[in-house]
Design a protein around this motif. Structure first.
Motif, PDB file in Angstrom:
ATOM      1  N   UNK A  37       0.832  -1.204   0.000  1.00 57.84           N
ATOM      2  CA  UNK A  37       0.000   0.000   0.000  1.00 57.84           C
ATOM      3  C   UNK A  37       0.869   1.258   0.000  1.00 57.84           C
ATOM      4  N   UNK A  38       1.835   1.279   0.884  1.00 61.74           N
ATOM      5  CA  UNK A  38       2.694   2.457   1.022  1.00 61.74           C
ATOM      6  C   UNK A  38       3.461   2.717  -0.273  1.00 61.74           C
ATOM      7  N   UNK A  39       3.966   1.654  -0.915  1.00 58.63           N
ATOM      8  CA  UNK A  39       4.730   1.806  -2.156  1.00 58.63           C
ATOM      9  C   UNK A  39       3.851   2.175  -3.353  1.00 58.63           C
ATOM     10  N   UNK A  40       2.613   1.687  -3.364  1.00 55.64           N
ATOM     11  CA  UNK A  40       1.724   1.923  -4.508  1.00 55.64           C
ATOM     12  C   UNK A  40       0.853   3.161  -4.361  1.00 55.64           C
ATOM     13  N   UNK A  41       0.836   3.767  -3.178  1.00 56.21           N
ATOM     14  CA  UNK A  41      -0.050   4.900  -2.919  1.00 56.21           C
ATOM     15  C   UNK A  41       0.210   6.066  -3.856  1.00 56.21           C
ATOM     16  N   UNK A  42       1.467   6.426  -4.070  1.00 54.53           N
ATOM     17  CA  UNK A  42       1.783   7.571  -4.935  1.00 54.53           C
ATOM     18  C   UNK A  42       1.331   7.325  -6.384  1.00 54.53           C
ATOM     19  N   UNK A  43       1.672   6.176  -6.984  1.00 56.26           N
ATOM     20  CA  UNK A  43       1.259   6.001  -8.379  1.00 56.26           C
ATOM     21  C   UNK A  43      -0.219   5.660  -8.580  1.00 56.26           C
ATOM     22  N   UNK A  44      -0.866   5.008  -7.599  1.00 60.57           N
ATOM     23  CA  UNK A  44      -2.246   4.551  -7.788  1.00 60.57           C
ATOM     24  C   UNK A  44      -3.281   5.301  -6.968  1.00 60.57           C
ATOM     25  N   UNK A  45      -2.848   6.117  -6.029  1.00 60.96           N
ATOM     26  CA  UNK A  45      -3.778   6.773  -5.117  1.00 60.96           C
ATOM     27  C   UNK A  45      -4.131   5.836  -3.977  1.00 60.96           C
ATOM     28  N   UNK A  46      -4.764   6.373  -2.955  1.00 62.59           N
ATOM     29  CA  UNK A  46      -5.055   5.605  -1.746  1.00 62.59           C
ATOM     30  C   UNK A  46      -5.947   4.401  -2.024  1.00 62.59           C
ATOM     31  N   UNK A  47      -7.043   4.602  -2.758  1.00 60.53           N
ATOM     32  CA  UNK A  47      -7.996   3.514  -2.976  1.00 60.53           C
ATOM     33  C   UNK A  47      -7.435   2.434  -3.908  1.00 60.53           C
ATOM     34  N   UNK A  48      -6.767   2.831  -4.972  1.00 54.78           N
ATOM     35  CA  UNK A  48      -6.172   1.860  -5.899  1.00 54.78           C
ATOM     36  C   UNK A  48      -5.081   1.036  -5.236  1.00 54.78           C
ATOM     37  N   UNK A  49      -4.228   1.702  -4.460  1.00 58.45           N
ATOM     38  CA  UNK A  49      -3.154   0.997  -3.752  1.00 58.45           C
ATOM     39  C   UNK A  49      -3.736   0.025  -2.733  1.00 58.45           C
ATOM     40  N   UNK A  50      -4.763   0.450  -2.026  1.00 51.25           N
ATOM     41  CA  UNK A  50      -5.404  -0.409  -1.035  1.00 51.25           C
ATOM     42  C   UNK A  50      -6.002  -1.639  -1.704  1.00 51.25           C
ATOM     43  N   UNK A  51      -6.709  -1.463  -2.810  1.00 50.24           N
ATOM     44  CA  UNK A  51      -7.342  -2.583  -3.507  1.00 50.24           C
ATOM     45  C   UNK A  51      -6.304  -3.578  -4.021  1.00 50.24           C
ATOM     46  N   UNK A  52      -5.259  -3.100  -4.676  1.00 44.01           N
ATOM     47  CA  UNK A  52      -4.248  -4.005  -5.218  1.00 44.01           C
ATOM     48  C   UNK A  52      -3.517  -4.751  -4.099  1.00 44.01           C
ATOM     49  N   UNK A  53      -3.196  -4.059  -3.028  1.00 43.58           N
ATOM     50  CA  UNK A  53      -2.530  -4.709  -1.892  1.00 43.58           C
ATOM     51  C   UNK A  53      -3.433  -5.775  -1.267  1.00 43.58           C
ATOM     52  N   UNK A  54      -4.715  -5.496  -1.174  1.00 43.16           N
ATOM     53  CA  UNK A  54      -5.671  -6.464  -0.624  1.00 43.16           C
ATOM     54  C   UNK A  54      -5.752  -7.699  -1.510  1.00 43.16           C
ATOM     55  N   UNK A  55      -5.861  -7.516  -2.809  1.00 40.93           N
ATOM     56  CA  UNK A  55      -5.981  -8.647  -3.735  1.00 40.93           C
ATOM     57  C   UNK A  55      -4.763  -9.564  -3.630  1.00 40.93           C
ATOM     58  N   UNK A  56      -3.582  -8.994  -3.729  1.00 36.16           N
ATOM     59  CA  UNK A  56      -2.347  -9.798  -3.711  1.00 36.16           C
ATOM     60  C   UNK A  56      -2.192 -10.549  -2.396  1.00 36.16           C
ATOM     61  N   UNK A  57      -2.373  -9.857  -1.288  1.00 33.65           N
ATOM     62  CA  UNK A  57      -2.130 -10.503   0.009  1.00 33.65           C
ATOM     63  C   UNK A  57      -3.246 -11.474   0.406  1.00 33.65           C
ATOM     64  N   UNK A  58      -4.475 -11.216   0.010  1.00 30.47           N
ATOM     65  CA  UNK A  58      -5.570 -12.126   0.336  1.00 30.47           C
ATOM     66  C   UNK A  58      -5.389 -13.475  -0.355  1.00 30.47           C
ATOM     67  N   UNK A  59      -4.980 -13.459  -1.610  1.00 30.34           N
ATOM     68  CA  UNK A  59      -4.754 -14.709  -2.337  1.00 30.34           C
ATOM     69  C   UNK A  59      -3.617 -15.497  -1.682  1.00 30.34           C
ATOM     70  N   UNK A  60      -2.509 -14.842  -1.396  1.00 28.80           N
ATOM     71  CA  UNK A  60      -1.385 -15.520  -0.754  1.00 28.80           C
ATOM     72  C   UNK A  60      -1.726 -16.015   0.641  1.00 28.80           C
ATOM     73  N   UNK A  61      -2.432 -15.206   1.399  1.00 27.28           N
ATOM     74  CA  UNK A  61      -2.797 -15.557   2.763  1.00 27.28           C
ATOM     75  C   UNK A  61      -3.733 -16.762   2.796  1.00 27.28           C
ATOM     76  N   UNK A  62      -4.709 -16.793   1.904  1.00 21.02           N
ATOM     77  CA  UNK A  62      -5.647 -17.911   1.873  1.00 21.02           C
ATOM     78  C   UNK A  62      -4.928 -19.208   1.499  1.00 21.02           C
ATOM     79  N   UNK A  63      -4.001 -19.142   0.577  1.00 20.39           N
ATOM     80  CA  UNK A  63      -3.236 -20.326   0.197  1.00 20.39           C
ATOM     81  C   UNK A  63      -2.381 -20.808   1.374  1.00 20.39           C
ATOM     82  N   UNK A  64      -1.783 -19.879   2.115  1.00 18.85           N
ATOM     83  CA  UNK A  64      -1.023 -20.252   3.309  1.00 18.85           C
ATOM     84  C   UNK A  64      -1.916 -20.988   4.296  1.00 18.85           C
TER      85      UNK A  64
END
Length: 147
Positions: A37-64
């Motif tokens: 989120x922190x790294x993507x916030x500048x290029x994607x904005x707060x909401x875009x960075x939050x959504x992309x970070x959620x998607x990536x980590x949720x998939x990995x977390x569920x598999x774990x």
């Protein structure tokens, strides 16, 4: 030469074991989510960075959780996919509401402030997700039950 079959993962059934693995994975996943989120916030904005970070980590977390936390528990792929989509939708909507509320209270919050507020708000969501994973997605089922 015969290659032995891989050993089945150990089955963990206790609430304390599940909660411990869930907490450990949650700490790592939350850290990864908010670094993204922190790294993507500048290029994607707060909401875009939050959504992309959620998607990536949720998939990995569920598999774990499928492989480690709830190893040996049957989990139909359909149920896991519904859970992943529901988790993404929940956290995206919840995160957006939290960010909107923060921006209403603080006109120009820093990325660090947004990150801390999202992490704090995510604790409640984490408790709800643990309950869904333990008692729905990876619940003990009789062989004849499907779903």
């Amino acid at each position: 030469m015969v290659i032995p079959a891989p050993e089945a993962p150990p089955r963990h059934d206790g609430l304390a074991v599940h909660a411990g693995w869930y907490l450990a994975a949650g700490v790592v996943t939350t850290a990864a989510q908010f670094v993204l989120y922190f790294l993507l916030r500048a290029p994607l904005g707060a909401h875009g960075a939050n959504l992309l970070a959620i998607i990536v980590t949720t998939i990995g977390n569920t598999e774990f959780h499928r492989r480690i936390t709830f190893a040996g528990h049957d989990s139909p792929p359909r149920r896991r996919h519904v859970q992943i989509l529901a988790t993404i939708a929940f956290y995206a909507g919840y995160g957006s509401v939290v960010l909107l509320a923060l921006h209403a209270l603080v006109p120009e919050p820093s990325a660090v402030t947004e990150t801390v507020v999202l992490a704090t708000a995510g604790l409640l969501g984490g408790v709800c997700r643990f309950a869904a994973l333990r008692w729905w997605v990876f619940a003990h089922r009789h062989p004849e039950s499907r779903g």
